[in-house]
Design an enzyme around this catalytic site. Structure first.
Site, short mmCIF file in Angstrom:
data_model
loop_
_atom_site.label_atom_id
_atom_site.label_comp_id
_atom_site.label_asym_id
_atom_site.label_seq_id
_atom_site.Cartn_x
_atom_site.Cartn_y
_atom_site.Cartn_z
N GLU A 182 9.59 -35.50 -37.75
CA GLU A 182 9.41 -36.06 -36.40
C GLU A 182 8.70 -37.38 -36.60
O GLU A 182 7.50 -37.41 -36.88
CB GLU A 182 8.53 -35.13 -35.56
CG GLU A 182 9.10 -33.76 -35.38
CD GLU A 182 9.91 -33.64 -34.10
OE1 GLU A 182 10.59 -32.63 -33.97
OE2 GLU A 182 9.85 -34.55 -33.27
N CYS A 214 4.38 -40.33 -29.48
CA CYS A 214 5.67 -40.67 -30.09
C CYS A 214 6.71 -40.98 -29.03
O CYS A 214 7.59 -41.79 -29.26
CB CYS A 214 6.14 -39.53 -30.99
SG CYS A 214 6.07 -37.94 -30.17
#
Ligand code: NAD
Length: 508
Positions: free
Chosen positions: A234, A268
């Protein structure tokens, strides 16, 4: 003398704690202890695992204030935000994994479609991989450590977490709560350290779930190839927001400011680039600027909206990106500098216009409280620019026409799109969350978010118990002929071929 990590409060730069770094030998020993604990944990029932998860949730809530203090001091984020994101996330995630894991990992019946294989019964099972290594960044020190560990544990694994060297304290506190909740000793452990400690974990764990930068993610994956262990990645993002001409401009501006500034835009899936067309452009910019100017930045212990940045290195990147944009002609409508009245890593909430993709603030991840707004001609240009990125994590589209927005969402190269909203896909725990391109691969959340921590095994069972099966030895010309006829009969689309095959079979 062993190496240590000094954890500092980024808002005050005070030293909070000094911790010893785990050596490669200590990481190997932690993995061996975890393996031991996992050997019996894997046989516990889902009901028992859920019971412990709910106990953990109670402890997290009972100790919420202590945890919020730790998180606030190691990240510089306001208390309300820490409660609203990290502790909220864990409560949401514990409920979701406790409720759904058994269903996600239930044995799956497989129905063969080819007539000649239908005689076999098949099903698939999910078994834990063993010891999962979780390597995490500093932006959500609890969500991306303990939160990521929840599905791994619930699937029957042990977990070793290597938190960021900047923010290891909340993960250590969370691991204590896991033990207090009744999870077996050594089932979840923390190894504190820098990159070397992370590398040692890659060398010993059975799988690595990595969250962090693209560059480190590639290094981790490269190292994992030596032992051929699976890795989920990720990584970074440059999430675009597209505002169409029929959008609710007030909502779009509010979602943009919150989606860009929450956690100082160190998320993110923060909105990182805005594309707005006429006739909305000026109204949108004005509303965003007004809202940004009303955002209160300050000490995390005060009543403020946003705090400071957590990492000095990241702060320096933000300064460099805004300075470069300014030099290339961008106009700064709010902020645009380090906050001169505060000692820590504070960067003022910033709005930039007259930006383009030649500027790194529009092409590279910023990970700091900067909102660049670019004027576009039409939705097609907005999509083209949104996809002109090495990242593909999330995106937002604003329009009153939800079906038009949904069609546009299909064209965006990203793992998720929020329509008339920002950031929220991360809290829908039942929905898979993952990236494309340099944003990585593999998923957190949903069925895939727990199955990644499992070995899938297929079991095929004979139904009829015949003494002989057709393909078994001896081979013969006759068998070859019969297979050819059978395949023609079953698979050929021409009726004459089928008829000829049937006659051939009848002839023997
Ligand atoms: P980073 O890549 O510098 O570090 C991440 C972790 O990897 C840290 O714990 C670090 O100590 C460790 N590490 C460093 N070198 C290593 C090595 N050689 N082997 C193993 N481990 C090593 O990232 P960061 O600066 O801590 O975090 C910011 C980045 O994280 C941003 O790019 C952000 O986009 C990304 N991020 C992504 C998501 C997501 O879900 N996609 C979520 C949060 C943050």
């Amino acid at each position: 003398m062993s190496e240590t990590i000094q954890v500092r409060n980024p808002a005050t730069l005070e030293l909070i704690k000094e911790l010893p770094v785990a050596s490669p030998a200590e990481v190997a020993a932690a993995v061996a202890r975890a393996r031991q604990a996992q050997s019996s944990w894997q046989h516990t029932s889902f009901a028992e695992r859920a019971r412990l998860l709910y106990q953990l949730r109670d402890l997290l809530l009972d100790d919420g204030d202590k945890l919020a203090d730790i998180l606030t001091s190691e990240t510089g984020r306001p208390r309300a935000e820490v409660y609203g994101s990290e502790i909220f996330y864990l409560c949401n995630a514990i409920g979701a994994w406790a409720k759904n894991s058994e269903r996600y990992l239930r044995q799956q019946k497989i129905a063969p479609s080819f007539p000649l294989v239908k005689a076999k019964k098949a099903y698939s099972t999910y078994a834990p991989r063993g010891v999962i290594g979780i390597i995490s960044p500093w932006n959500f020190p609890l969500t991306l450590t303990l939160g990521e560990a929840l599905p791994a544990l619930t699937a029957g694994n042990a977990v070793i977490i290597k938190p960021s060297e900047l923010t290891p304290l909340s993960a250590l506190f969370g691991a204590d709560l896991v033990t207090k909740a009744g999870f077996p000793k050594d089932l979840l452990q923390i190894v504190v350290g820098y990159g070397d400690t992370g590398e040692a974990l890659v060398d010993h764990a059975d799988m690595i779930a990595f969250t962090g930068s693209v560059e480190t993610g590639k290094r981790v994956m490269h190292r994992a190839t030596d032992r051929l262990i699976p890795v989920s990645l990720e990584l970074g993002g440059k999430d675009p927001m597209i505002v169409l001409k029929d959008a609710d401009i007030e909502r779009a501006a509010g979602a943009c400011v919150w989606g860009s500034l929450m956690n100082g835009r160190q998320a993110c899936t923060s909105i990182e680039a805005d594309y707005v067309g006429p006739p909305m452009y000026q109204a949108f910019v004005d509303k965003v600027v007004a809202r940004v100017k009303a955002v209160r930045q300050g000490k995390s212990t005060d009543d403020v909206d946003i705090g400071c940045m957590t990492s000095e290195a990241q702060l320096n990147k933000v300064v460099a990106q805004v300075d470069e944009a300014r030099a290339k002609g961008a106009k700064i409508l709010a902020g645009g500098r380090r906050n001169p009245s505060l000692p820590g890593y504070y960067y003022e909430p910033t709005v930039l216009v007259d930006v383009d993709h030649s500027m790194s603030v529009m092409s590279e991840e910023t990970f700091g409280p900067v909102i660049p707004i670019m004027r576009v001609k039409n939705p097609e240009e907005a999509i083209e620019l949104a996809n002109d990125s090495r990242y593909g994590l999330g995106a937002s589209i604003f329009s009153r026409d939800k079906s038009a927005a949904a069609k546009l969402a299909e064209k965006i190269e990203s793992g998720a799109v929020c329509i008339n909203d920002s950031l929220v896909n991360f809290i829908v725990l039942e929905a898979p969350m993952g990236g494309r391109k340099d944003s990585g691969y593999g998923y957190r959340h949903g069925a895939d978010g727990i199955r990644k921590y499992c070995q899938q095994k297929t079991i095929v069972v004979d139904r009829f118990g015949l003494k002989e099966e057709f393909p078994w030895y001896p081979a013969s010309e006759k068998k070859a002929r019969q297979v050819r006829h059978l395949l023609n009969l079953l698979c050929h689309s021409g009726w004459t071929h089928k008829l000829r095959a049937l006659k051939g079979l009848m002839r023997g």
